[in-house]
Design a protein around this motif. Structure first.
Motif, PDB file in Angstrom:
ATOM      1  N   GLN A 408       0.819  -1.225   0.000  1.00  0.00           N
ATOM      2  CA  GLN A 408       0.000   0.000   0.000  1.00  0.00           C
ATOM      3  C   GLN A 408       0.850   1.271   0.000  1.00  0.00           C
ATOM      4  O   GLN A 408       0.331   2.372  -0.186  1.00  0.00           O
ATOM      5  CB  GLN A 408      -0.898   0.019   1.251  1.00  0.00           C
ATOM      6  CG  GLN A 408      -0.230   0.439   2.559  1.00  0.00           C
ATOM      7  CD  GLN A 408       0.595  -0.665   3.220  1.00  0.00           C
ATOM      8  OE1 GLN A 408       0.756  -1.742   2.676  1.00  0.00           O
ATOM      9  NE2 GLN A 408       1.104  -0.392   4.413  1.00  0.00           N
ATOM     10  N   VAL A 409       2.156   1.122   0.159  1.00  0.00           N
ATOM     11  CA  VAL A 409       3.036   2.265   0.384  1.00  0.00           C
ATOM     12  C   VAL A 409       3.403   2.991  -0.913  1.00  0.00           C
ATOM     13  O   VAL A 409       3.616   2.367  -1.949  1.00  0.00           O
ATOM     14  CB  VAL A 409       4.317   1.802   1.113  1.00  0.00           C
ATOM     15  CG1 VAL A 409       5.489   2.737   0.870  1.00  0.00           C
ATOM     16  CG2 VAL A 409       4.061   1.701   2.607  1.00  0.00           C
ATOM     17  N   VAL A 410       3.482   4.323  -0.816  1.00  0.00           N
ATOM     18  CA  VAL A 410       4.081   5.156  -1.859  1.00  0.00           C
ATOM     19  C   VAL A 410       5.495   5.491  -1.378  1.00  0.00           C
ATOM     20  O   VAL A 410       5.665   6.030  -0.273  1.00  0.00           O
ATOM     21  CB  VAL A 410       3.290   6.458  -2.080  1.00  0.00           C
ATOM     22  CG1 VAL A 410       3.999   7.354  -3.103  1.00  0.00           C
ATOM     23  CG2 VAL A 410       1.878   6.149  -2.540  1.00  0.00           C
ATOM     24  N   VAL A 411       6.507   5.137  -2.174  1.00  0.00           N
ATOM     25  CA  VAL A 411       7.879   5.453  -1.787  1.00  0.00           C
ATOM     26  C   VAL A 411       8.289   6.740  -2.485  1.00  0.00           C
ATOM     27  O   VAL A 411       8.116   6.895  -3.688  1.00  0.00           O
ATOM     28  CB  VAL A 411       8.868   4.306  -2.106  1.00  0.00           C
ATOM     29  CG1 VAL A 411       8.588   3.098  -1.247  1.00  0.00           C
ATOM     30  CG2 VAL A 411       8.824   3.927  -3.569  1.00  0.00           C
ATOM     31  N   MET A 412       8.819   7.666  -1.689  1.00  0.00           N
ATOM     32  CA  MET A 412       9.217   8.969  -2.223  1.00  0.00           C
ATOM     33  C   MET A 412      10.699   9.186  -1.955  1.00  0.00           C
ATOM     34  O   MET A 412      11.148   9.101  -0.807  1.00  0.00           O
ATOM     35  CB  MET A 412       8.379  10.077  -1.583  1.00  0.00           C
ATOM     36  CG  MET A 412       6.914  10.002  -1.987  1.00  0.00           C
ATOM     37  SD  MET A 412       5.906  11.336  -1.296  1.00  0.00           S
ATOM     38  CE  MET A 412       5.818  10.839   0.414  1.00  0.00           C
ATOM     39  N   ASP A 413      11.437   9.424  -3.019  1.00  0.00           N
ATOM     40  CA  ASP A 413      12.870   9.685  -2.932  1.00  0.00           C
ATOM     41  C   ASP A 413      13.051  11.185  -3.117  1.00  0.00           C
ATOM     42  O   ASP A 413      12.800  11.712  -4.207  1.00  0.00           O
ATOM     43  CB  ASP A 413      13.605   8.912  -4.030  1.00  0.00           C
ATOM     44  CG  ASP A 413      15.007   8.514  -3.607  1.00  0.00           C
ATOM     45  OD1 ASP A 413      15.517   9.127  -2.659  1.00  0.00           O
ATOM     46  OD2 ASP A 413      15.582   7.607  -4.232  1.00  0.00           O
ATOM     47  N   ALA A 414      13.442  11.875  -2.055  1.00  0.00           N
ATOM     48  CA  ALA A 414      13.506  13.340  -2.089  1.00  0.00           C
ATOM     49  C   ALA A 414      14.932  13.824  -2.302  1.00  0.00           C
ATOM     50  O   ALA A 414      15.891  13.242  -1.799  1.00  0.00           O
ATOM     51  CB  ALA A 414      12.944  13.921  -0.794  1.00  0.00           C
ATOM     52  N   TYR A 415      15.048  14.913  -3.049  1.00  0.00           N
ATOM     53  CA  TYR A 415      16.336  15.531  -3.310  1.00  0.00           C
ATOM     54  C   TYR A 415      16.349  16.933  -2.715  1.00  0.00           C
ATOM     55  O   TYR A 415      15.422  17.712  -2.921  1.00  0.00           O
ATOM     56  CB  TYR A 415      16.595  15.610  -4.823  1.00  0.00           C
ATOM     57  CG  TYR A 415      17.788  16.478  -5.192  1.00  0.00           C
ATOM     58  CD1 TYR A 415      19.078  16.010  -5.022  1.00  0.00           C
ATOM     59  CD2 TYR A 415      17.606  17.769  -5.659  1.00  0.00           C
ATOM     60  CE1 TYR A 415      20.173  16.814  -5.322  1.00  0.00           C
ATOM     61  CE2 TYR A 415      18.685  18.578  -5.968  1.00  0.00           C
ATOM     62  CZ  TYR A 415      19.971  18.096  -5.803  1.00  0.00           C
ATOM     63  OH  TYR A 415      21.049  18.895  -6.091  1.00  0.00           O
ATOM     64  N   GLY A 416      17.401  17.241  -1.971  1.00  0.00           N
ATOM     65  CA  GLY A 416      17.521  18.571  -1.391  1.00  0.00           C
ATOM     66  C   GLY A 416      18.907  18.776  -0.810  1.00  0.00           C
ATOM     67  O   GLY A 416      19.760  17.897  -0.880  1.00  0.00           O
ATOM     68  N   CYS A 417      19.129  19.953  -0.240  1.00  0.00           N
ATOM     69  CA  CYS A 417      20.409  20.298   0.376  1.00  0.00           C
ATOM     70  C   CYS A 417      20.145  21.084   1.657  1.00  0.00           C
ATOM     71  O   CYS A 417      19.076  21.671   1.822  1.00  0.00           O
ATOM     72  CB  CYS A 417      21.265  21.149  -0.563  1.00  0.00           C
ATOM     73  SG  CYS A 417      21.874  20.310  -2.030  1.00  0.00           S
ATOM     74  N   THR A 418      21.148  21.127   2.525  1.00  0.00           N
ATOM     75  CA  THR A 418      21.036  21.925   3.743  1.00  0.00           C
ATOM     76  C   THR A 418      20.833  23.391   3.406  1.00  0.00           C
ATOM     77  O   THR A 418      20.217  24.138   4.176  1.00  0.00           O
ATOM     78  CB  THR A 418      22.316  21.759   4.589  1.00  0.00           C
ATOM     79  OG1 THR A 418      22.577  20.373   4.774  1.00  0.00           O
ATOM     80  CG2 THR A 418      22.186  22.420   5.947  1.00  0.00           C
TER      81      THR A 418
END
Length: 636
Positions: A408-418
């Protein structure tokens, strides 16, 4: 090791926020300060659950009262507006109380990894000119040793996680005593705390050298993390017509009539954009928090599994609070990760989503799920609708296996920086043929992504934006909610924080290309972190991704090592799955199916376990020392 050896040249001995301060339209307001945001939440949902840790449960009203008590204590200790106060500890209610209390009086919190090397801890405290430290008792002796002789340090406060502190060094103050002694009424300040004031000094997690302090005001930080949640969810909104992803979004915000709109949006695309605009308008408002809590009993519950002193967990946790007044659930044992305790907590608290840092956290969770299945144990994890990862690589194979256990899960791979508040994400489900890595999607005119925070991908050599679908490499340049610069580093600040077309931008140092679907595909860190193999530039991340796809490989690190003929060559350090065997020849042969000769590791080593920090990131210094000791003179 000297300062210059660690790349800290041109660093100022002293600094002032005046050098960074920016003015905004109606900037004298205080709506984008953490003190004001907490007040808004308390006004709207005072009796709703704010934090959970083990048996402890605090409503927003109770949390606010405790924040007030600590705020009054800090004021009485003489801590002034703009002075820096460090928090050293793992995820806990006390960590959050400390952060909001420091912020409420206009002082500036800064993060500290209490398990970092002593020289790094001392460096950060000195660099911040810290006047006080609030420390988890387990690390009190370490911090006590470090702050001796630091002239700026005046106060040392020690807390226990859900209990009285077990270790209080001589001269330190007991956190619980301060909570008992001081009133829970809102502190009376003789000054205003505004959106333009110094809000947070966040230290980076560096692969080489000491951490850099990233300067934030309220306007860029508070408003930014609120919008981050919306921005990361855009790929899910883009797939609003997918039944499983719709259920994830409906669980987040069960608005009456949303199911009807869902059916209509599958025929009329403009309805989907209209729904997204509505979310954007109400994000961060009292309306969003109130409606979410009224329509979903208990509200949204979320576990940051990775530590708050790292940017990825911080921005997601504070973003969920700012955007929808979410309940934050902390693990009873925040470090090290106990995967069984995590799954039991998800089951018991009916948690909606978790935040991890890549394979370093995903693999232990997967191990426990496999172990439970083998032993005939079961977990009811049906409440968990999302797993978000950021900051550390997350292999497609690992995502797929997790989705098989949690369909049931949606996997989200997030991109960002400090250095910027906004994150960009991808959304995937079990049925997808491709589970994309972290990246971002350029806006198409009038489409869903036209609503996101803008960015560019700029060719380092030509200075122009790269063309999509050509494989042309460029540097990711963020434009939305960018920090004010690096503390005490004016030269570096001018180099990577620049103005383009009237917008303040941050040049991330991350290289990638834009594919034919306008998606930015991260390849690796550019500049000095690229490996030069006989004149050919190689990204270690690209090599690691391929090696990780081998069915026998659990984890891998790739680095450049000196070579007499080519200047540098690749060395791969591999951790195999339990019970598996692989030879150096097997690895070279596997890589040769995907890469030309210069991208194939010359040296391959196998270890029982790769060294990782508490954040999940690789301990590069330890790893390099290991590789150099193994290679000896062979590397030169």
């Amino acid at each position: 090791m000297s300062v210059n050896e660690l790349g800290e040249d041109e660093r100022l001995a002293k600094d002032s926020f005046t050098s960074y301060r920016r003015s905004y339209f109606a900037g004298g307001r205080s709506n984008n300060t953490w003190g004001a945001r907490l007040e808004r939440i308390v006004q709207v949902i005072p009796d709703k659950l704010a934090f959970v840790q083990g048996d402890r449960r605090l409503t927003w009203k109770q949390f606010d009262e405790r924040v007030n008590s600590l705020s009054n204590a800090l004021l009485d200790l003489g801590i002034k507006k703009g002075e820096r106060v460090g928090i050293a500890g793992f995820n806990s209610i006390e960590w959050m109380e400390s952060y909001f209390a420091i912020s409420r009086i206009g002082a500036v919190p800064f993060n500290l990894n209490p398990r970092a090397a002593l020289d790094e801890i001392a460096y950060v405290i000195r660099d911040a000119d810290a006047v006080a430290m609030i420390v988890e008792d387990e690390y009190a002796r370490v911090i006590e040793r470090v702050i001796e002789g630091i002239a700026s340090s005046r106060h040392f406060i020690v807390y226990g996680v859900g209990k009285s502190p077990q270790c209080i060094p001589h001269g330190a103050l007991d956190y619980d005593d301060l909570m008992t002694k001081y009133p829970s009424r809102k502190p009376r300040l003789r000054y205003r705390v505004t959106n333009e004031d110094f809000c947070y000094l966040m230290y980076t997690s560096e692969k080489t050298g000491y951490p850099k302090g990233v300067v934030w005001d309220g306007e860029q930080r508070v408003k930014g993390v609120e919008q981050l949640v919306y921005n990361v969810l855009l790929p899910s909104f883009d797939r609003y017509g997918d039944a499983k992803i719709f259920e994830f979004l409906f669980n987040l915000y069960p608005l009456p009539g949303l199911r009807t709109l869902y059916r209509l949006s599958r025929r009329f695309g403009f309805i989907r954009v209209a729904v997204i605009r509505f979310f954007r308008m109400t994000w961060g408002s009292g309306l969003m928090a109130d409606v979410s809590r009224r329509l979903k009993k208990g509200g949204i519950k979320y576990i940051p599994v990775c530590p708050l002193f790292q940017a990825s967990a911080y921005v997601q946790t504070f973003g969920n609070i700012a955007a929808i007044g979410a309940t934050t659930v902390f693990l009873p044992t925040p470090y090290p990760l106990d995967a069984r305790e995590l799954l039991e907590t998800i089951e018991r608290e009916k948690v909606d989503g978790i935040m991890i840092n890549g394979d370093a956290f995903a693999l232990p969770i997967l191990d426990e799920l496999k172990k439970a299945k083998k032993e005939g144990r079961t977990y009811d994890l049906s409440s968990c609708r999302s797993i978000t990862s950021s900051g550390v690589g997350w292999a497609s194979r690992t995502k797929k296996e997790l989705c098989e256990f949690l369909p049931q899960v949606v996997v989200m791979d997030a991109y960002g920086c400090t250095e910027f508040s906004i994150g960009y994400g991808s959304a995937a489900i079990l049925e997808d043929k491709e589970l994309p890595c972290a990246g971002a999607t350029l806006p198409a005119k009038g489409g869903v992504y036209s609503l996101q925070a803008p960015f560019k991908v700029i060719n380092r050599e030509t200075g122009r934006e790269v063309k999509s679908g050509t494989g042309e490499l460029g540097e990711f340049v963020a434009e939305g909610y960018v920090s004010l610069g690096y503390w005490k580093r004016p030269v570096l600040t001018r180099r990577v924080f620049r103005v383009i077309d009237g917008r303040r931008c941050f040049f991330t140092g991350d290289d990638g290309y834009v594919d034919e679907r306008l998606r930015f595909r991260f390849v690796g860190r550019g500049g000095k972190e690229r490996i030069n193999v006989g004149g050919e530039k190689v990204y270690s991340e690209e090599i690691m991704e391929v090696i990780k796809s081998h069915p026998k490989v659990r984890d891998v690190a790739v680095m450049g090592v000196p070579d007499k003929e080519l200047g540098e060559v690749l060395a791969a350090v591999i951790e195999l799955d339990e019970g598996e065997e692989l030879s150096e020849h097997d690895v070279v042969k596997y890589c040769s199916q995907s890469f030309p000769a210069h991208k194939i590791p010359k040296h391959v080593m196998f270890v029982v376990s790769l060294p990782r920090e508490a954040t999940g990131k690789m301990e590069k210094r330890v790893l390099r020392e290991f590789v150099e000791s193994r290679l000896g003179s062979e590397a030169y």
